[in-house]
Design a protein around this motif. Structure first.
Motif, PDB file in Angstrom:
ATOM      1  N   LEU A 107       0.819  -1.209   0.000  1.00 40.81           N
ATOM      2  CA  LEU A 107       0.000   0.000   0.000  1.00 40.81           C
ATOM      3  C   LEU A 107       0.855   1.264   0.000  1.00 40.81           C
ATOM      4  N   GLN A 108       1.969   1.195   0.707  1.00 38.84           N
ATOM      5  CA  GLN A 108       2.860   2.343   0.840  1.00 38.84           C
ATOM      6  C   GLN A 108       4.291   1.835   0.973  1.00 38.84           C
ATOM      7  N   ILE A 109       5.200   2.493   0.269  1.00 43.11           N
ATOM      8  CA  ILE A 109       6.622   2.168   0.350  1.00 43.11           C
ATOM      9  C   ILE A 109       7.374   3.466   0.614  1.00 43.11           C
ATOM     10  N   ALA A 110       8.295   3.420   1.578  1.00 43.55           N
ATOM     11  CA  ALA A 110       9.162   4.563   1.854  1.00 43.55           C
ATOM     12  C   ALA A 110      10.586   4.060   2.007  1.00 43.55           C
ATOM     13  N   TYR A 111      11.534   4.922   1.627  1.00 44.54           N
ATOM     14  CA  TYR A 111      12.949   4.558   1.714  1.00 44.54           C
ATOM     15  C   TYR A 111      13.784   5.829   1.714  1.00 44.54           C
ATOM     16  N   GLY A 112      15.040   5.661   2.125  1.00 48.79           N
ATOM     17  CA  GLY A 112      15.971   6.780   2.090  1.00 48.79           C
ATOM     18  C   GLY A 112      16.522   6.963   0.693  1.00 48.79           C
ATOM     19  N   SER A 113      16.589   8.215   0.248  1.00 48.29           N
ATOM     20  CA  SER A 113      17.115   8.522  -1.087  1.00 48.29           C
ATOM     21  C   SER A 113      18.622   8.739  -1.034  1.00 48.29           C
ATOM     22  N   PRO A 164      -3.785   0.660  -5.899  1.00 49.54           N
ATOM     23  CA  PRO A 164      -3.788  -0.786  -6.145  1.00 49.54           C
ATOM     24  C   PRO A 164      -4.270  -1.132  -7.555  1.00 49.54           C
ATOM     25  N   PHE A 165      -3.702  -2.192  -8.090  1.00 46.25           N
ATOM     26  CA  PHE A 165      -4.202  -2.756  -9.338  1.00 46.25           C
ATOM     27  C   PHE A 165      -5.603  -3.312  -9.082  1.00 46.25           C
ATOM     28  N   ASP A 166      -6.477  -3.243 -10.093  1.00 46.63           N
ATOM     29  CA  ASP A 166      -7.829  -3.807  -9.953  1.00 46.63           C
ATOM     30  C   ASP A 166      -7.771  -5.280  -9.574  1.00 46.63           C
ATOM     31  N   GLU A 190      -7.733   7.399  -4.424  1.00 42.10           N
ATOM     32  CA  GLU A 190      -7.756   8.847  -4.657  1.00 42.10           C
ATOM     33  C   GLU A 190      -6.352   9.459  -4.692  1.00 42.10           C
ATOM     34  N   ALA A 191      -5.516   9.078  -3.742  1.00 41.29           N
ATOM     35  CA  ALA A 191      -4.219   9.744  -3.580  1.00 41.29           C
ATOM     36  C   ALA A 191      -3.024   8.884  -3.994  1.00 41.29           C
ATOM     37  N   GLY A 192      -3.261   7.609  -4.245  1.00 40.05           N
ATOM     38  CA  GLY A 192      -2.163   6.727  -4.619  1.00 40.05           C
ATOM     39  C   GLY A 192      -1.645   7.031  -6.014  1.00 40.05           C
ATOM     40  N   SER A 193      -0.363   6.761  -6.204  1.00 40.32           N
ATOM     41  CA  SER A 193       0.268   6.977  -7.506  1.00 40.32           C
ATOM     42  C   SER A 193       0.259   5.702  -8.325  1.00 40.32           C
ATOM     43  N   ASP A 194       0.459   5.886  -9.618  1.00 41.48           N
ATOM     44  CA  ASP A 194       0.497   4.767 -10.556  1.00 41.48           C
ATOM     45  C   ASP A 194       1.575   3.770 -10.114  1.00 41.48           C
ATOM     46  N   PRO A 195       1.217   2.510  -9.921  1.00 40.55           N
ATOM     47  CA  PRO A 195       2.197   1.529  -9.447  1.00 40.55           C
ATOM     48  C   PRO A 195       3.366   1.312 -10.415  1.00 40.55           C
ATOM     49  N   HIS A 196       3.131   1.513 -11.722  1.00 41.59           N
ATOM     50  CA  HIS A 196       4.227   1.395 -12.690  1.00 41.59           C
ATOM     51  C   HIS A 196       5.282   2.469 -12.433  1.00 41.59           C
ATOM     52  N   GLU A 197       4.821   3.710 -12.257  1.00 36.53           N
ATOM     53  CA  GLU A 197       5.755   4.813 -11.996  1.00 36.53           C
ATOM     54  C   GLU A 197       6.521   4.584 -10.702  1.00 36.53           C
TER      55      GLU A 197
END
Length: 171
Positions: free
Chosen positions: A18-24, A36-38, A64-71
């Motif tokens: 659902l959410q991924i975070a990491y250090g850049s 999410p994908f359908d 509503e706020a999620g970004s495209d999983p491909h990107e």
């Protein structure tokens, strides 16, 4: 400079990310809400009410706020190419990122390369017992909550990992 940390929030232990975070590379925390994908939404038993109580990330919010999983997948690959990142639940986080990368790879016809995800305890001082490390992390989590951060959101959890590592280096 500190090691890079990663955290993933998921719909359930055997669910989808659902959410991924990491250090850049710049030392900032990068966080992505994943739309999410359908096909993920149609799979039974992939949403846990217990997990939702922890992270509070609703399907409506992700749609509503999620970004495209491909990107997101391509950005993660670009940001973490050849990197080792550390997690407090490496096996789970690896599985959830693999779910994302596999789906995107099939749909895009490209092969995505996963970052190497290792257990955070590998880089914390060995002189400290697991209980001692847990005590430091728990204290830092409480401080983060007092600052208004939502624990069990991936970005807040990565910040706790960074602060835990920094604190352990001082001891």
């Amino acid at each position: 400079m500190y090691p890079k940390f990663i955290d993933v929030e998921a719909s359930s232990l055997d669910g989808f990310p659902l959410q991924i975070a990491y250090g850049s590379r710049e030392g900032e925390i990068v966080s992505h809400l994943i739309r999410p994908f359908d096909s993920w939404l149609r799979e039974e038993n992939r949403w846990s009410p217990q997990a939702f109580k922890l992270h509070g990330l609703s399907i409506d919010l992700l749609l509503e706020a999620g970004s495209d999983p491909h990107e997101i997948a391509f950005r993660i690959e670009d940001d973490l190419w050849g990197e080792t990142v550390y997690s407090d639940a490496a096996d789970y986080d690896h599985t959830w990122i693999n779910i994302l990368f596999s789906k995107v790879s099939v749909e895009s016809g490209t092969h995505l390369v996963m970052p190497c995800i290792r257990e955070m305890n590998e880089i914390l001082p060995r002189s400290w017992s697991p209980d001692g490390r847990r005590t430091v992390r728990d204290r830092i989590r409480l401080q983060a909550e007092k600052e208004g951060l939502r624990i069990h959101h991936a970005d807040a959890d990565v910040l706790v990992h960074v602060r835990t590592w920094q604190e352990m280096q001082k001891l």
